[in-house]
Design a protein around this motif. Structure first.
Motif, PDB file in Angstrom:
ATOM      1  N   ASN A  52       0.811  -1.223   0.000  1.00 55.51           N
ATOM      2  CA  ASN A  52       0.000   0.000   0.000  1.00 55.51           C
ATOM      3  C   ASN A  52       0.841   1.269   0.000  1.00 55.51           C
ATOM      4  O   ASN A  52       0.296   2.361   0.117  1.00 55.51           O
ATOM      5  N   TRP A 107      -1.902  -5.217 -10.723  1.00 59.52           N
ATOM      6  CA  TRP A 107      -2.772  -4.859  -9.592  1.00 59.52           C
ATOM      7  C   TRP A 107      -1.940  -4.357  -8.408  1.00 59.52           C
ATOM      8  O   TRP A 107      -2.350  -3.450  -7.696  1.00 59.52           O
ATOM      9  N   SER A 139     -12.679 -12.607   0.561  1.00 61.98           N
ATOM     10  CA  SER A 139     -13.398 -11.761   1.519  1.00 61.98           C
ATOM     11  C   SER A 139     -14.710 -12.407   1.920  1.00 61.98           C
ATOM     12  O   SER A 139     -15.291 -13.191   1.171  1.00 61.98           O
ATOM     13  N   HIS A 174     -16.221  -6.462  -1.677  1.00 58.43           N
ATOM     14  CA  HIS A 174     -14.771  -6.370  -1.485  1.00 58.43           C
ATOM     15  C   HIS A 174     -14.068  -7.495  -2.220  1.00 58.43           C
ATOM     16  O   HIS A 174     -13.001  -7.308  -2.800  1.00 58.43           O
ATOM     17  N   ASN A 175     -14.683  -8.675  -2.229  1.00 60.38           N
ATOM     18  CA  ASN A 175     -14.062  -9.795  -2.948  1.00 60.38           C
ATOM     19  C   ASN A 175     -13.896  -9.450  -4.433  1.00 60.38           C
ATOM     20  O   ASN A 175     -12.831  -9.646  -5.023  1.00 60.38           O
ATOM     21  N   LYS A 229     -13.836  -6.419  -5.827  1.00 61.30           N
ATOM     22  CA  LYS A 229     -12.895  -5.297  -6.031  1.00 61.30           C
ATOM     23  C   LYS A 229     -11.459  -5.777  -5.862  1.00 61.30           C
ATOM     24  O   LYS A 229     -10.550  -5.277  -6.512  1.00 61.30           O
ATOM     25  N   ASN A 230     -11.244  -6.718  -4.976  1.00 57.92           N
ATOM     26  CA  ASN A 230      -9.886  -7.143  -4.623  1.00 57.92           C
ATOM     27  C   ASN A 230      -9.340  -8.219  -5.552  1.00 57.92           C
ATOM     28  O   ASN A 230      -8.166  -8.195  -5.911  1.00 57.92           O
ATOM     29  N   SER A 248     -11.083 -11.762   4.594  1.00 57.84           N
ATOM     30  CA  SER A 248     -11.093 -10.311   4.819  1.00 57.84           C
ATOM     31  C   SER A 248     -12.496  -9.825   5.162  1.00 57.84           C
ATOM     32  O   SER A 248     -13.473 -10.537   4.947  1.00 57.84           O
ATOM     33  N   THR A 259     -10.083  -5.812   7.895  1.00 62.41           N
ATOM     34  CA  THR A 259      -9.443  -5.119   6.771  1.00 62.41           C
ATOM     35  C   THR A 259      -9.442  -3.600   6.921  1.00 62.41           C
ATOM     36  O   THR A 259      -8.458  -2.935   6.582  1.00 62.41           O
ATOM     37  N   CYS A 272      -4.990  -2.216   2.512  1.00 68.50           N
ATOM     38  CA  CYS A 272      -5.372  -2.935   1.299  1.00 68.50           C
ATOM     39  C   CYS A 272      -5.718  -1.898   0.235  1.00 68.50           C
ATOM     40  O   CYS A 272      -6.615  -1.092   0.434  1.00 68.50           O
ATOM     41  N   TYR A 323      -7.378  -2.114  -2.264  1.00 67.46           N
ATOM     42  CA  TYR A 323      -8.743  -2.238  -2.765  1.00 67.46           C
ATOM     43  C   TYR A 323      -9.774  -2.139  -1.653  1.00 67.46           C
ATOM     44  O   TYR A 323     -10.882  -2.639  -1.764  1.00 67.46           O
ATOM     45  N   ALA A 324      -9.380  -1.471  -0.564  1.00 66.36           N
ATOM     46  CA  ALA A 324     -10.306  -1.173   0.522  1.00 66.36           C
ATOM     47  C   ALA A 324     -10.090   0.283   0.920  1.00 66.36           C
ATOM     48  O   ALA A 324      -9.185   0.579   1.706  1.00 66.36           O
TER      49      ALA A 324
END
Ligand code: HMG
Ligand code: MG
Length: 295
Positions: A16, A51, A99, A104-105, A107-108, A139, A175, A236, A238-239
């Motif tokens: 991050n 990513w 997740s 979230h799953n 997006k991640n 997550s 998360t 994260c 993506y969070a």
């Protein structure tokens, strides 16, 4: 009391950061942590470099880490391609991750929860062929940045699927750091009806300053493995709003004062965090680190 700390700074911490550390610097961080007595290190991820560009050097890093008999290096493996890459390296353990919340799953890892299971099952089969142990991360167990509260039933469903696939441990991820002790107790009470707490790790992010109290609550409940990150690096990508992991230094200080030895030297971890702080060009969030550096 025997507590296992899993140092996730090189993976969760650096994934991050705006500044990308070079492989040599990462090796220096790993060596600093090893010299401090850390024995469980999550060092990188075999995910898409598009990513997570910060960890694009996963293969090179894995080959440059010192080989020590009592040290376990772990990396995240999201799919077959990741497993093929990881299998070409001396990484000892893999971690699959998903997740508890649908958004979230997606997006991640770009998949629905139900489409994720067959992908992870394939990773598990490849790990079995290689004789490699796999941890499972879940997550957003206390809250999702997109969906808010996540039901305990949903968390347990995902845990059960991962355990059926053969993960040896589940790391429960806060998360976005929304949990407080009441939520930790409540989730762990439910969990222990189905999973021994010795198979659970606590992965707390300290977004709202509750990481340490949540970790302590988890230990009081019987959890014996905590994920921590040097200096409190982490998050994260993506969070939105996810900030650093619970800092290794903050946990070490607390445990030391409570008379619990982890075999890890706090001052030496601080030396390594100071190096990372200089490289990342920002003060790292650990309170214990900053107080150590001020002395
Ligand atoms: P995708 O785009 O859906 O993958 O990504 P795809 O299968 O459609 O492939 C697209 C392209 O990516 C292809 O390349 C693949 O070869 C390549 P092209 O043909 O276009 O040139 N590709 C890969 N390259 C290298 N390694 C791979 C790989 N897989 C595909 N493994 C994917 C799906 C899962 C790969 C992607 O979404 C991804 O990498 N996500 C990264 C997510 C991530 O690392 N998030 C942070 C870690 S999780 C976390 O921090 C939470 C945790 O700390 C606990 C907590 O705090 O809650 C664990
Ligand atoms: Mg995390």
């Amino acid at each position: 009391m025997q507590i296992k700390l899993v140092e996730v700074g090189l993976r969760d911490g650096l994934q991050n950061e705006r500044i990308i550390l070079g492989t040599e610097d990462k090796v220096r961080v790993a060596k600093g942590l090893l010299a401090a007595g850390v024995r469980h290190l999550e060092v990188t991820s075999f995910v898409s470099p598009r990513w997570i560009p910060q960890l694009a050097d996963a293969t090179q890093l894995a080959h440059q880490l010192p080989s020590l008999a009592d040290v376990v290096y772990r990396a995240l493996v999201p799919n077959r391609k990741g497993a093929e890459r990881a299998a070409q390296t001396p990484i000892h353990e893999w971690a699959v991750f998903m997740s508890a919340s649908e958004t979230h799953n997606r997006k991640n890892i770009n998949k629905s929860i139900s489409d994720t299971y067959p992908v992870l099952r394939e990773v598990m089969e490849m790990a079995k062929e290689q004789g490699i142990r796999v941890r499972g991360y879940v997550s957003t167990v206390f809250g999702c940045p997109y969906e808010g509260k996540v039901s305990t039933a949903q968390v347990l469903r995902v845990c059960e699927q991962l355990l059926q696939m053969g993960v040896y441990e589940i790391s429960l991820g806060d998360t976005i750091g929304v949990a407080t002790p009441k939520a930790v107790k409540s989730l762990l009470q439910e969990c222990q009806q189905h999973i021994p707490l010795t198979q659970i790790a606590g992965h707390f992010h300290d977004t709202r300053g509750t990481g340490l109290t949540n970790a302590y609550t988890a230990l009081e409940m019987g959890v014996r493995t905590l994920d921590t990150s040097l200096g409190g690096l982490g998050g994260c990508p993506y969070a939105p709003g996810a900030s650093g992991n619970l800092a290794t230094e903050d946990v070490l200080y607390l445990l030391q004062q409570e008379g619990i030895d982890t075999g890890i030297d706090l001052a030496r971890v601080c030396e390594t965090s100071e190096f990372v702080q200089t490289k990342c060009r920002r003060p790292l969030p650990s309170k214990v680190l900053q107080s150590h550096l001020a002395q």
